[in-house]
Write a protein that holds these residues in place. Structure first.
Motif, PDB file in Angstrom:
ATOM      1  N   TYR A   5       0.824  -1.204   0.000  1.00  8.78           N
ATOM      2  CA  TYR A   5       0.000   0.000   0.000  1.00  8.78           C
ATOM      3  C   TYR A   5       0.861   1.258   0.000  1.00  8.78           C
ATOM      4  CZ  TYR A   5       0.878   0.088   5.055  1.00  8.78           C
ATOM      5  OH  TYR A   5       1.467   0.119   6.284  1.00  8.78           O
ATOM      6  N   VAL A   6       0.224   2.338  -0.431  1.00  6.91           N
ATOM      7  CA  VAL A   6       0.849   3.649  -0.487  1.00  6.91           C
ATOM      8  C   VAL A   6       0.157   4.541   0.534  1.00  6.91           C
ATOM      9  CG1 VAL A   6       1.228   5.688  -1.927  1.00  6.91           C
ATOM     10  CG2 VAL A   6       1.423   3.392  -2.929  1.00  6.91           C
ATOM     11  N   VAL A   7       0.932   5.255   1.328  1.00 10.19           N
ATOM     12  CA  VAL A   7       0.374   6.213   2.275  1.00 10.19           C
ATOM     13  C   VAL A   7       0.227   7.565   1.581  1.00 10.19           C
ATOM     14  CG1 VAL A   7       0.761   7.474   4.431  1.00 10.19           C
ATOM     15  CG2 VAL A   7       1.347   5.040   4.286  1.00 10.19           C
ATOM     16  N   VAL A   8      -0.947   8.163   1.678  1.00 11.45           N
ATOM     17  CA  VAL A   8      -1.195   9.473   1.084  1.00 11.45           C
ATOM     18  C   VAL A   8      -1.480  10.470   2.206  1.00 11.45           C
ATOM     19  CG1 VAL A   8      -2.601  10.823  -0.514  1.00 11.45           C
ATOM     20  CG2 VAL A   8      -2.112   8.407  -1.005  1.00 11.45           C
ATOM     21  N   ILE A   9      -0.629  11.485   2.291  1.00  6.51           N
ATOM     22  CA  ILE A   9      -0.775  12.540   3.289  1.00  6.51           C
ATOM     23  C   ILE A   9      -1.288  13.789   2.588  1.00  6.51           C
ATOM     24  CG2 ILE A   9       0.481  14.000   4.928  1.00  6.51           C
ATOM     25  CD1 ILE A   9       2.416  11.655   5.324  1.00  6.51           C
ATOM     26  N   GLY A  10      -2.335  14.395   3.140  1.00  5.52           N
ATOM     27  CA  GLY A  10      -2.975  15.515   2.470  1.00  5.52           C
ATOM     28  C   GLY A  10      -3.937  15.045   1.398  1.00  5.52           C
ATOM     29  N   GLY A  11      -4.491  13.855   1.581  1.00  6.51           N
ATOM     30  CA  GLY A  11      -5.331  13.257   0.559  1.00  6.51           C
ATOM     31  C   GLY A  11      -6.798  13.641   0.624  1.00  6.51           C
ATOM     32  N   THR A  12      -7.195  14.467   1.586  1.00  2.00           N
ATOM     33  CA  THR A  12      -8.616  14.801   1.734  1.00  2.00           C
ATOM     34  C   THR A  12      -9.036  16.022   0.930  1.00  2.00           C
ATOM     35  OG1 THR A  12      -8.185  16.141   3.710  1.00  2.00           O
ATOM     36  CG2 THR A  12      -8.651  13.799   4.054  1.00  2.00           C
ATOM     37  N   GLU A  38     -15.089  13.968   9.148  1.00  2.00           N
ATOM     38  CA  GLU A  38     -16.048  14.635   8.284  1.00  2.00           C
ATOM     39  C   GLU A  38     -15.414  15.117   6.980  1.00  2.00           C
ATOM     40  OE1 GLU A  38     -19.398  15.055   8.452  1.00  2.00           O
ATOM     41  OE2 GLU A  38     -19.228  13.598  10.065  1.00  2.00           O
ATOM     42  N   ARG A  39     -14.152  15.514   7.039  1.00  2.00           N
ATOM     43  CA  ARG A  39     -13.477  15.998   5.838  1.00  2.00           C
ATOM     44  C   ARG A  39     -13.056  14.858   4.924  1.00  2.00           C
ATOM     45  NH1 ARG A  39      -8.960  20.354   6.245  1.00  2.00           N
ATOM     46  NH2 ARG A  39      -9.395  20.190   4.010  1.00  2.00           N
ATOM     47  N   HIS A  42     -16.078  11.237   2.409  1.00  2.00           N
ATOM     48  CA  HIS A  42     -16.421  11.025   1.000  1.00  2.00           C
ATOM     49  C   HIS A  42     -15.465  10.050   0.323  1.00  2.00           C
ATOM     50  CE1 HIS A  42     -13.311  14.121   0.975  1.00  2.00           C
ATOM     51  NE2 HIS A  42     -13.077  13.830  -0.300  1.00  2.00           N
ATOM     52  N   LEU A  43     -14.317   9.791   0.953  1.00  2.00           N
ATOM     53  CA  LEU A  43     -13.336   8.877   0.364  1.00  2.00           C
ATOM     54  C   LEU A  43     -13.607   7.420   0.707  1.00  2.00           C
ATOM     55  CD1 LEU A  43     -10.110  10.924   1.244  1.00  2.00           C
ATOM     56  CD2 LEU A  43     -11.292  10.858  -0.964  1.00  2.00           C
ATOM     57  N   THR A  44     -14.451   7.189   1.696  1.00  2.00           N
ATOM     58  CA  THR A  44     -14.613   5.822   2.209  1.00  2.00           C
ATOM     59  C   THR A  44     -15.313   4.895   1.227  1.00  2.00           C
ATOM     60  OG1 THR A  44     -16.668   6.479   3.339  1.00  2.00           O
ATOM     61  CG2 THR A  44     -14.611   6.603   4.605  1.00  2.00           C
ATOM     62  N   THR A  45     -15.908   5.427   0.173  1.00  2.00           N
ATOM     63  CA  THR A  45     -16.550   4.567  -0.824  1.00  2.00           C
ATOM     64  C   THR A  45     -15.544   4.013  -1.836  1.00  2.00           C
ATOM     65  OG1 THR A  45     -17.055   6.492  -2.227  1.00  2.00           O
ATOM     66  CG2 THR A  45     -18.734   5.807  -0.634  1.00  2.00           C
ATOM     67  N   LEU A  46     -14.314   4.529  -1.823  1.00  2.00           N
ATOM     68  CA  LEU A  46     -13.310   4.054  -2.770  1.00  2.00           C
ATOM     69  C   LEU A  46     -12.784   2.683  -2.361  1.00  2.00           C
ATOM     70  CD1 LEU A  46     -11.230   7.321  -3.315  1.00  2.00           C
ATOM     71  CD2 LEU A  46     -12.762   6.243  -4.969  1.00  2.00           C
ATOM     72  N   PRO A  47     -12.552   1.786  -3.321  1.00  2.00           N
ATOM     73  CA  PRO A  47     -11.993   0.480  -2.986  1.00  2.00           C
ATOM     74  C   PRO A  47     -10.506   0.585  -2.648  1.00  2.00           C
ATOM     75  CG  PRO A  47     -12.214   0.692  -5.358  1.00  2.00           C
ATOM     76  CD  PRO A  47     -12.846   1.922  -4.751  1.00  2.00           C
ATOM     77  N   TYR A  48     -10.025  -0.417  -1.929  1.00  2.00           N
ATOM     78  CA  TYR A  48      -8.594  -0.539  -1.589  1.00  2.00           C
ATOM     79  C   TYR A  48      -8.089   0.645  -0.772  1.00  2.00           C
ATOM     80  CZ  TYR A  48      -9.403  -3.194  -5.894  1.00  2.00           C
ATOM     81  OH  TYR A  48      -9.935  -3.990  -6.869  1.00  2.00           O
TER      82      TYR A  48
END
Length: 320
Positions: A5-12, A38-39, A42-48
Motif C-alpha cells: 500500500y501507499v500512504v497518502v498525506i494531504g489526501g482529503t 467529516e473531511r 467522502h473517500l470511504t466509498t473508494l476500494p482498496y
C-alpha cells in the motif's frame, strides 16, 4: 500492487480525492491520513482504501502510518502561511518541516519511495514566501539519499472541485465587474486527472526515481484570460477590470484583514511576478514525457463550471 500500500498525506483535499480515485482504479491500495472524519468520509466509498484518523505532526503517529508501506505521497500545501523571514511559520511547518520528517521516517522504516508535491516557481530566490518555502521543501524531501524521491511541480490545477476557476466563476455570479490583480500573470493550467495520472505512473516507472516532473497543460493563458473563460463557461461573464499594482496591493491588504483565508494576499501577488509555466531549461520530466495526453481547459472546464450547483447554492445562501 494490492498486497502493498501507499500512504497518502494531504489526501482529503481537491487533488487528493482525484488521485485516490485514480490509484484505486489502477489497483493500488492506499492508506489515507485524516485529522477529521467529516473531511474525509467522502473517500470511504473508494476500494482498496484504508482511512486513518491521525495527527501527521506527531512523529510517533507519522511513523506508525508509514510502517510497512511501499511509498508515501505528500500533497500537503498552503497558500497562506503567515509572515516571516524567509517565510512564515505556517509555510515552515507544512512546506519544510513536514517533508523533512517524512523523509527521515522513510529512511528509518525502509520506505523506498517518496512522491512530493511542490509547485512551479519554487526557488530559494523566489519573490514570495510560498515559492521560497516550496524550494526548501524540495530539499527536505530529498534530504535522505536512501529514499528515492520524486518532485512534482504543477502549474495551477483545475477540475471539478477546484478553488481557482470555480472561484472566478462564483465571483462573477455576484459582481457586476471583476477587479483583478496581476491580469497579465501567465499560467499553464493542468487538469487534475492528468496530475493524478502522473503520480500513479511515477509509482510504477523506475526512471522517475530522483526526478523532477513539471506539469503544465497544453496552453499558456494570462490570468485575465482565465477569469474571462471561467465567467463564460459558468454563464456569468463580466467585465474584467485589471488593477494597477498599487490598487492590487491595497486590495490584497484589505483581504488579509478579513476573517478566514484571504481571496488573495500580498504574498500571492509576489508569486505572480514569475510566470507559472513549464520551463524547458530546467530539463525536468513532463507529463508528455510520461506518455500522458494532456486535457485542454476548453475540453474540461465547461462541463463542471456550467453544472447547476443546486445544494451548494442553497448552502451558500444559507450561510453554511
Amino acid at each position: 500492487m494490492r498486497d502493498q500500500y501507499v500512504v497518502v498525506i494531504g489526501g482529503t483535499g481537491f487533488i487528493g480525492g482525484h488521485l485516490l480515485a485514480r490509484l484505486a482504479a489502477d489497483g493500488i491500495s492506499t492508506r489515507v491520513a485524516a485529522r477529521h472524519y467529516e473531511r474525509a468520509k467522502h473517500l470511504t466509498t473508494l476500494p482498496y482504501l484504508d482511512l486513518e484518523l491521525a495527527d501527521i505532526h506527531d512523529d510517533a503517529t507519522l511513523r506508525r502510518l508509514l510502517a510497512g508501506s511501499m511509498a508515501v505521497i505528500n500533497l500537503v500545501g498552503v497558500l497562506h502561511g503567515g509572515h516571516g523571514k524567509p517565510y512564515g511559520p505556517g509555510f515552515r511547518r507544512l512546506h519544510v518541516d513536514l517533508p523533512r520528517r517524512i523523509a527521515e521516517a522513510c529512511r528509518d522504516l525502509g520506505v523506498a519511495r517518496y512522491l512530493h508535491m511542490s509547485a512551479l516557481g519554487a526557488s530559494p530566490q523566489g519573490a514570495s514566501m510560498y515559492q521560497r518555502s516550496k524550494a526548501d521543501g524540495e530539499l527536505a524531501a530529498r534530504s535522505q539519499p536512501q529514499v528515492a524521491s520524486t518532485i512534482f511541480r504543477p502549474s495551477v490545477v483545475f477540475g471539478p472541485g477546484d478553488h481557482f476557476l470555480t472561484m472566478f466563476a462564483r465571483l462573477q455570479r455576484h459582481l457586476p465587474v471583476l477587479p483583478l490583480a496581476c491580469p497579465g500573470a501567465r499560467f499553464q493550467p493542468v487538469y487534475v486527472e492528468d496530475v493524478a495520472a502522473a503520480f500513479s505512473l511515477a509509482l510504477r516507472e523506475p526512471h522517475t526515481r530522483g526526478a523532477t516532473i513539471e506539469l503544465g497543460g497544453p496552453r499558456v493563458y494570462t490570468l485575465a484570460e482565465l477569469a474571462h473563460l471561467a465567467g463564460r463557461y459558468s454563464g456569468h461573464e463580466r467585465r474584467v477590470l485589471g488593477l494597477p499594482d498599487w490598487a492590487a496591493r491595497l486590495q490584497a491588504r484589505v483581504f488579509e484583514l478579513l476573517p478566514g483565508d484571504p481571496v488573495i494576499s500580498r504574498d500571492n501577488l509576489a508569486s505572480m511576478k514569475t510566470d507559472n509555466v513549464v520551463d524547458p531549461r530546467t530539463q525536468a520530466l513532463t507529463a508528455e514525457a510520461l506518455g500522458i495526453k494532456l486535457t485542454s481547459l476548453e475540453a474540461a472546464a465547461p462541463h463542471y463550471l456550467a453544472t447547476p450547483r443546486g445544494l451548494d447554492d442553497y448552502r451558500e445562501h444559507a450561510g453554511r
